[in-house]
Design an enzyme around this catalytic site. Structure first.
Site, PDB file in Angstrom:
ATOM      1  N   GLY A  64      86.271  53.130  38.301  1.00  0.00           N
ATOM      2  CA  GLY A  64      86.948  54.080  39.186  1.00  0.00           C
ATOM      3  C   GLY A  64      87.827  55.088  38.495  1.00  0.00           C
ATOM      4  O   GLY A  64      88.940  55.356  38.952  1.00  0.00           O
ATOM      5  N   ASN A 102      96.609  53.414  36.553  1.00  0.00           N
ATOM      6  CA  ASN A 102      97.290  53.416  37.849  1.00  0.00           C
ATOM      7  C   ASN A 102      98.744  52.985  37.705  1.00  0.00           C
ATOM      8  O   ASN A 102      99.098  52.243  36.791  1.00  0.00           O
ATOM      9  CB  ASN A 102      96.552  52.492  38.828  1.00  0.00           C
ATOM     10  CG  ASN A 102      95.170  53.015  39.147  1.00  0.00           C
ATOM     11  OD1 ASN A 102      94.897  54.194  38.903  1.00  0.00           O
ATOM     12  ND2 ASN A 102      94.312  52.171  39.663  1.00  0.00           N
ATOM     13  N   ALA A 160      83.740  50.081  44.127  1.00  0.00           N
ATOM     14  CA  ALA A 160      84.241  49.032  43.235  1.00  0.00           C
ATOM     15  C   ALA A 160      84.311  47.673  43.933  1.00  0.00           C
ATOM     16  O   ALA A 160      83.940  46.657  43.345  1.00  0.00           O
ATOM     17  CB  ALA A 160      85.621  49.429  42.717  1.00  0.00           C
ATOM     18  N   TYR A 207     107.669  55.467  47.418  1.00  0.00           N
ATOM     19  CA  TYR A 207     108.485  54.321  47.820  1.00  0.00           C
ATOM     20  C   TYR A 207     108.465  54.042  49.315  1.00  0.00           C
ATOM     21  O   TYR A 207     108.853  52.966  49.736  1.00  0.00           O
ATOM     22  CB  TYR A 207     109.908  54.474  47.255  1.00  0.00           C
ATOM     23  CG  TYR A 207     109.819  54.444  45.740  1.00  0.00           C
ATOM     24  CD1 TYR A 207     109.531  53.265  45.069  1.00  0.00           C
ATOM     25  CD2 TYR A 207     109.921  55.611  44.988  1.00  0.00           C
ATOM     26  CE1 TYR A 207     109.374  53.229  43.691  1.00  0.00           C
ATOM     27  CE2 TYR A 207     109.764  55.585  43.607  1.00  0.00           C
ATOM     28  CZ  TYR A 207     109.488  54.395  42.967  1.00  0.00           C
ATOM     29  OH  TYR A 207     109.303  54.363  41.611  1.00  0.00           O
ATOM     30  N   HIS A 246     100.169  54.539  31.992  1.00  0.00           N
ATOM     31  CA  HIS A 246     101.026  55.597  32.543  1.00  0.00           C
ATOM     32  C   HIS A 246     102.326  55.062  33.147  1.00  0.00           C
ATOM     33  O   HIS A 246     103.030  55.805  33.824  1.00  0.00           O
ATOM     34  CB  HIS A 246     100.253  56.394  33.608  1.00  0.00           C
ATOM     35  CG  HIS A 246      99.140  57.211  33.027  1.00  0.00           C
ATOM     36  ND1 HIS A 246      98.049  57.620  33.752  1.00  0.00           N
ATOM     37  CD2 HIS A 246      98.950  57.703  31.775  1.00  0.00           C
ATOM     38  CE1 HIS A 246      97.231  58.325  32.977  1.00  0.00           C
ATOM     39  NE2 HIS A 246      97.754  58.373  31.772  1.00  0.00           N
TER      40      HIS A 246
HETATM   41  P1  NAD Z   1      90.645  60.436  39.515  1.00  0.00           P
HETATM   42  O1  NAD Z   1      91.251  60.696  40.879  1.00  0.00           O
HETATM   43  O2  NAD Z   1      90.565  61.561  38.558  1.00  0.00           O
HETATM   44  O3  NAD Z   1      89.182  59.841  39.691  1.00  0.00           O
HETATM   45  C1  NAD Z   1      88.930  58.765  40.565  1.00  0.00           C
HETATM   46  C2  NAD Z   1      87.552  58.248  40.243  1.00  0.00           C
HETATM   47  O4  NAD Z   1      87.318  57.108  41.060  1.00  0.00           O
HETATM   48  C3  NAD Z   1      86.431  59.267  40.538  1.00  0.00           C
HETATM   49  O5  NAD Z   1      85.550  59.276  39.428  1.00  0.00           O
HETATM   50  C4  NAD Z   1      85.763  58.696  41.792  1.00  0.00           C
HETATM   51  O6  NAD Z   1      84.370  58.956  41.808  1.00  0.00           O
HETATM   52  C5  NAD Z   1      86.015  57.208  41.640  1.00  0.00           C
HETATM   53  N1  NAD Z   1      86.090  56.464  42.886  1.00  0.00           N
HETATM   54  C6  NAD Z   1      86.690  56.842  44.040  1.00  0.00           C
HETATM   55  N2  NAD Z   1      86.593  55.858  44.949  1.00  0.00           N
HETATM   56  C7  NAD Z   1      85.905  54.844  44.357  1.00  0.00           C
HETATM   57  C8  NAD Z   1      85.498  53.551  44.779  1.00  0.00           C
HETATM   58  N3  NAD Z   1      85.764  53.097  45.999  1.00  0.00           N
HETATM   59  N4  NAD Z   1      84.819  52.768  43.897  1.00  0.00           N
HETATM   60  C9  NAD Z   1      84.521  53.228  42.652  1.00  0.00           C
HETATM   61  N5  NAD Z   1      84.888  54.443  42.200  1.00  0.00           N
HETATM   62  C10 NAD Z   1      85.576  55.232  43.040  1.00  0.00           C
HETATM   63  O7  NAD Z   1      91.458  59.172  38.926  1.00  0.00           O
HETATM   64  P2  NAD Z   1      91.867  58.818  37.442  1.00  0.00           P
HETATM   65  O8  NAD Z   1      90.712  59.016  36.544  1.00  0.00           O
HETATM   66  O9  NAD Z   1      92.512  57.479  37.517  1.00  0.00           O
HETATM   67  O10 NAD Z   1      92.984  59.909  37.069  1.00  0.00           O
HETATM   68  C11 NAD Z   1      93.972  60.283  37.992  1.00  0.00           C
HETATM   69  C12 NAD Z   1      95.391  60.176  37.480  1.00  0.00           C
HETATM   70  O11 NAD Z   1      96.250  60.112  38.629  1.00  0.00           O
HETATM   71  C13 NAD Z   1      95.678  58.955  36.663  1.00  0.00           C
HETATM   72  O12 NAD Z   1      96.593  59.338  35.692  1.00  0.00           O
HETATM   73  C14 NAD Z   1      96.340  57.989  37.624  1.00  0.00           C
HETATM   74  O13 NAD Z   1      97.443  57.348  37.013  1.00  0.00           O
HETATM   75  C15 NAD Z   1      96.927  58.870  38.706  1.00  0.00           C
HETATM   76  N6  NAD Z   1      96.719  58.272  40.039  1.00  0.00           N
HETATM   77  C16 NAD Z   1      97.069  56.991  40.248  1.00  0.00           C
HETATM   78  C17 NAD Z   1      96.863  56.398  41.478  1.00  0.00           C
HETATM   79  C18 NAD Z   1      97.258  54.963  41.661  1.00  0.00           C
HETATM   80  O14 NAD Z   1      98.136  54.457  40.947  1.00  0.00           O
HETATM   81  N7  NAD Z   1      96.609  54.261  42.584  1.00  0.00           N
HETATM   82  C19 NAD Z   1      96.293  57.133  42.525  1.00  0.00           C
HETATM   83  C20 NAD Z   1      95.946  58.473  42.285  1.00  0.00           C
HETATM   84  C21 NAD Z   1      96.155  59.029  41.018  1.00  0.00           C
END
Ligand code: NAD
Length: 254
Positions: free
Chosen positions: A190, A104, A235, A73, A121
């Protein structure tokens, strides 16, 4: 196929498909400046991940909320969508993308303008009362005094996303299943494919006959087992490139 040929092919598939779904993970938000959770420089190097453990949250809500407030937050709420999120919003307006199922919790697809978003989630943008289940937007609730309590029943408020050890909500599961129905093209963007049960959704799409396109800067668990086409790269760059082809097509047919 070269990367450019892959991009042209995927653009054509998006134009042809009557039901295309994007399945997104933390990687799509990485270029907005959101760190991944695990590994070197991950959030859990600095903070105690116990804060998101359901049992710990109920046992020590104040300590848990101190971490949650800092991570979600003070920081996450100010993050902006990037070009990859905006590309998906443009595709929805063009009617070539029909749904996003996201792992996400950052609300960035909605901030970019997508309407048909299914949050597997949950979302940090909402808080929920653990007693009466009343929902609030995060902006409605002051975090000056922790833990925040429900205005109606004084129950403990929790971010409306899944904690470690918490099952996926029935609503999130059913709405994502519905979004997958008749999926002809799935773009996996991603995600490492390591988080279960979310990681099973692309397999369901494939079983139902969808073409699976993966966009990731590295390999994922899908790369050798599931993906029909893998476009390696960031991405933002790849989605913007696909957008250019879609827009060029639209101009050509006008
Ligand atoms: P992960 O962290 O396990 O994997 C991230 C993936 O994204 C990797 O395969 C990596 O190679 C790829 N990646 C990184 N940067 C990239 C880019 N610029 N372009 C393309 N690909 C890219 O993430 P996940 O599989 O989403 O699992 C993680 C868990 O943690 C999920 O449950 C998610 O909800 C949570 N999470 C959420 C957020 C968010 O809401 N932004 C951030 C971190 C983790």
């Amino acid at each position: 196929m070269s990367t450019q040929e892959q991009i042209i092919f995927v653009s054509e598939m998006l134009l042809k498909s009557t039901h295309s779904v994007a399945f997104t993970g933390a990687g799509i938000s990485a270029e907005s400046g959101i760190p991944v959770f695990r590994g070197k420089d991950g959030l859990w190097e600095k903070y105690n991940p116990k804060a998101l453990d359901l049992e710990y949250f109920y046992a020590k809500p104040k300590a848990s909320w101190e971490v949650i407030k800092d991570v979600f937050y003070k920081f996450l709420i100010n993050i902006k969508p990037n070009a990859a999120h905006y590309s998906l919003a443009e595709w929805e307006r063009m009617n070539v993308l029909h749904a996003i199922i996201t792992q996400n919790i950052d609300n960035l697809h909605q901030k970019a303008g997508n309407k048909n978003v299914f949050e597997f989630h949950g979302s940090a943008a909402r808080l929920i009362c653990t007693s009466c289940l009343k929902q609030y937007t995060a902006l409605e609730i002051s975090l000056e005094v922790l833990p925040p309590l429900c205005v109606k029943c004084k129950g403990l408020l929790k971010p409306d996303f899944i904690f470690f050890g918490e099952p996926i909500t029935e609503e999130a599961y059913q709405s994502s299943m519905k979004a997958l129905q008749n999926c002809q093209l799935m773009l996996i963007i991603g995600t490492s494919g390591e988080v279960s049960p979310a990681n099973s959704l692309p397999y369901l799409a494939k079983e139902n006959g969808a073409l699976i396109v993966e966009i990731n800067k590295d390999k994922s668990l899908y790369s050798n087992s599931l993906s029909d086409i893998i476009i390696n790269g960031n991405a933002t760059e790849i989605l913007q490139n696909i957008s250019m082809h879609l827009l060029a097509h639209n101009k050509a047919v006008k």
